[in-house]
Design an enzyme around this catalytic site. Structure first.
Site, short mmCIF file in Angstrom:
data_model
loop_
_atom_site.label_atom_id
_atom_site.label_comp_id
_atom_site.label_asym_id
_atom_site.label_seq_id
_atom_site.Cartn_x
_atom_site.Cartn_y
_atom_site.Cartn_z
N GLY A 69 27.96 26.95 50.70
CA GLY A 69 27.33 27.04 52.01
C GLY A 69 28.14 27.84 53.01
N THR A 70 29.45 27.68 52.97
CA THR A 70 30.30 28.39 53.92
C THR A 70 30.17 29.90 53.75
OG1 THR A 70 31.85 26.54 53.97
CG2 THR A 70 32.69 28.69 54.69
N ASN A 129 24.42 17.81 59.73
CA ASN A 129 25.19 17.06 58.74
C ASN A 129 25.69 15.71 59.25
OD1 ASN A 129 26.50 19.34 60.14
ND2 ASN A 129 28.41 18.42 59.42
N GLN A 174 22.03 20.92 54.54
CA GLN A 174 21.78 19.48 54.54
C GLN A 174 20.30 19.12 54.42
OE1 GLN A 174 23.91 17.14 54.21
NE2 GLN A 174 25.87 18.05 54.75
N SER A 202 23.59 24.92 49.49
CA SER A 202 24.82 24.63 48.75
C SER A 202 24.56 23.57 47.68
CB SER A 202 25.89 24.14 49.73
OG SER A 202 27.06 23.78 49.05
N ALA A 203 24.95 23.86 46.44
CA ALA A 203 24.61 22.99 45.30
C ALA A 203 25.19 21.59 45.41
CB ALA A 203 25.08 23.65 44.00
N HIS A 204 26.43 21.47 45.92
CA HIS A 204 27.07 20.15 45.82
C HIS A 204 26.49 19.12 46.77
CE1 HIS A 204 30.06 20.02 49.29
NE2 HIS A 204 29.76 21.30 49.31
N THR A 243 32.02 39.07 39.72
CA THR A 243 31.39 38.52 38.52
C THR A 243 30.86 37.12 38.82
OG1 THR A 243 32.89 39.79 37.16
CG2 THR A 243 31.80 37.93 36.10
N CYS A 262 40.66 13.57 62.77
CA CYS A 262 41.91 12.98 63.23
C CYS A 262 43.03 13.96 62.92
CB CYS A 262 42.17 11.65 62.53
SG CYS A 262 43.55 10.78 63.24
N1 PLP Z 1 26.71 23.76 56.52
C1 PLP Z 1 26.52 22.45 56.61
C2 PLP Z 1 25.47 21.92 57.53
C3 PLP Z 1 27.30 21.57 55.86
O1 PLP Z 1 27.11 20.25 55.96
C4 PLP Z 1 28.28 22.11 55.00
C5 PLP Z 1 29.17 21.22 54.22
O2 PLP Z 1 29.62 20.21 54.70
C6 PLP Z 1 28.43 23.51 54.93
C7 PLP Z 1 27.62 24.30 55.71
C8 PLP Z 1 29.44 24.15 54.05
O3 PLP Z 1 29.01 24.14 52.71
P1 PLP Z 1 30.06 24.28 51.51
O4 PLP Z 1 30.81 22.99 51.45
O5 PLP Z 1 29.22 24.53 50.31
O6 PLP Z 1 30.94 25.45 51.83
#
Ligand code: PLP
Length: 406
Positions: A70-71, A168, A196, A216-218, A254, A342
């Site tokens: 996602g990032t 999130n 999310q 994002s897959a995870h 790749t 924190c």
């Molecule tokens: N965007 C949102 C709303 C998220 O909750 C997250 C992960 O916490 C991300 C982006 C980032 O995704 P990734 O962990 O796959 O880089």
């Protein structure tokens, strides 16, 4: 009994996904760019996953670009859209990945909401340091963005509007289609971070009417480190990773074939049970919420109870420091999370709860409970059983109220 209620941080990888990844890791080692049989085998794994991801969001497979999560997808959307207007910038060294070849100039403004994930917020900050004007739109107490705020902020100078689909920390859902119409009227691209929401609620890129969408897959029982950016055909976005011609020249490197196979399997799995899981999780989440509110005095839900994903609740506990309650719960085998960070002993209030205008103490005494595929009623009841005692104990240790502002 261990309880994992932190699915919004990450989720366990489903056995079906592990199987798909294991099979591909064992049997498909080729480079998807190679023309020979081994390469074509890998390419066909990518094709299948691309179709699965596209089907999950109502897009075309050719519009899906795999990323490292996602990032990267958020960075790609924002930096890639901005780079179109910075043709001589170092980041824009790659040829235009999509759209017409001339480089429109002049647009120097980016808009996001104040409750975006750091992947968006810090990317905007980085671009602000390079001269981009950035605007963060406020949300109301319910954690929802008023479309009029975008109307007031947007100009013909705006290159991109980036508003997350579901938050999130509190799970609220934003009115993306309405926002997208405003962006379009001003010639700006519309990006939504749907990290999310994909796998939790129906997500359809055409109905949302966006140009760019991150996933994002995870977050939906897939592997970590794999995601995708959906880029509407014709949207003008430049590649940010330069190198080979992978992903149709849009993302060099790749491909992570087993990871992408896992993403595809997770997308298919999530879509197969989207509606049933949504209903099941909403029932569990409501049971958890009602149970906590009834059993623990001085508690309140943060954010809208209606416009939100079914798996998330964010609850404030009066006169309790969130971090202490999180640790106490962890000692009981219950994993939850706080939006507050924190660092060096000081509790930084959640930027999301702060943006909602909540009093400072509520931005520091709130916990997020996020449920998912393996969550059960027994786990919910265990949390409701354990919480009152822990909260009471922590409140007993606090001589003066923790309230540090209003
Ligand atoms: N965007 C949102 C709303 C998220 O909750 C997250 C992960 O916490 C991300 C982006 C980032 O995704 P990734 O962990 O796959 O880089």
């Amino acid at each position: 009994m261990r309880v994992y209620f932190d699915y919004n941080a990450t989720s366990p990888v489903a056995p079906e996904v592990v199987d798909a990844m294991g099979r591909v890791t064992r049997e498909v080692f080729g480079n998807a760019s190679s023309v020979h049989h081994f390469g074509q085998q890998a390419k066909s794994v990518l094709d299948d996953a691309r179709s699965a991801v596209a089907a999950a969001i109502g897009g075309d497979p050719s519009e899906v670009v795999f990323t490292s999560g996602g990032t990267e997808a958020d960075n790609f959307a924002i930096r890639g859209a901005a780079a179109v207007f910075e043709p001589f910038d170092s980041l824009a060294a790659a040829p235009l990945a999509q759209g017409k070849s001339e480089s429109p100039r002049g647009k120097r403004h980016l808009i996001a909401s104040a409750i975006e994930h750091e992947a968006v917020l810090n990317t905007l900050k980085a671009l602000a340091r390079r001269g981009w004007k950035t605007t963060l739109l406020p949300v109301d107490q319910s954690g929802v963005l008023a479309v009029d705020r975008l109307r007031e902020a947007i100009t013909d100078d705006t290159a991109l509007v980036s508003i997350m689909h579901a938050n999130n920390e509190i799970g609220t859902i934003q009115p993306i289609a309405e926002l997208a119409a405003i962006a379009r009227a001003h010639g700006a691209l519309m990006h939504t971070d749907a990290v999310q929401s994909v796998g939790k609620i129906p997500v359809d890129v055409r109905a949302l009417d966006v140009d760019l969408l991150s996933l994002s897959a995870h977050k939906f029982n897939g592997p970590k480190g794999v995601g995708a950016l959906w880029i509407k055909r014709g949207a003008r976005v430049q590649a940010i990773l330069t190198g080979g011609k992978h992903e149709r020249n849009r993302r060099a490197g790749t491909e992570n074939v087993p990871g992408i196979a896992g993403l595809g399997a997770a997308a298919t799995l999530a879509m197969g049970k989207l509606s049933a899981e949504g209903t099941r999780l909403a029932v569990l989440r409501d049971r958890l919420e009602d149970g906590i509110l009834a059993a623990v005095p001085g508690t309140a839900i943060n954010g809208s109870r209606s416009a939100r994903v079914p798996n998330t609740t964010n609850i404030s506990f009066d006169r309790v420091e969130a971090e202490s309650l999180l640790i106490a719960l962890d000692l009981e085998g219950i994993a939850v999370s706080t939006g507050s960070a924190c660092s060096s002993g000081t509790l930084e209030p959640s930027h999301v709860l702060r943006a909602m205008g909540l009093p400072v103490h509520r931005t520091q005494n709130s916990l997020r409970f996020s449920l998912g595929m393996y969550s059960t009623q027994e786990e919910v009841d265990r949390v409701i059983e354990v919480l009152p005692r822990l909260v009471e104990k922590l409140r007993g240790l606090t001589r003066k109220p923790l309230t540090v502002g209003s």
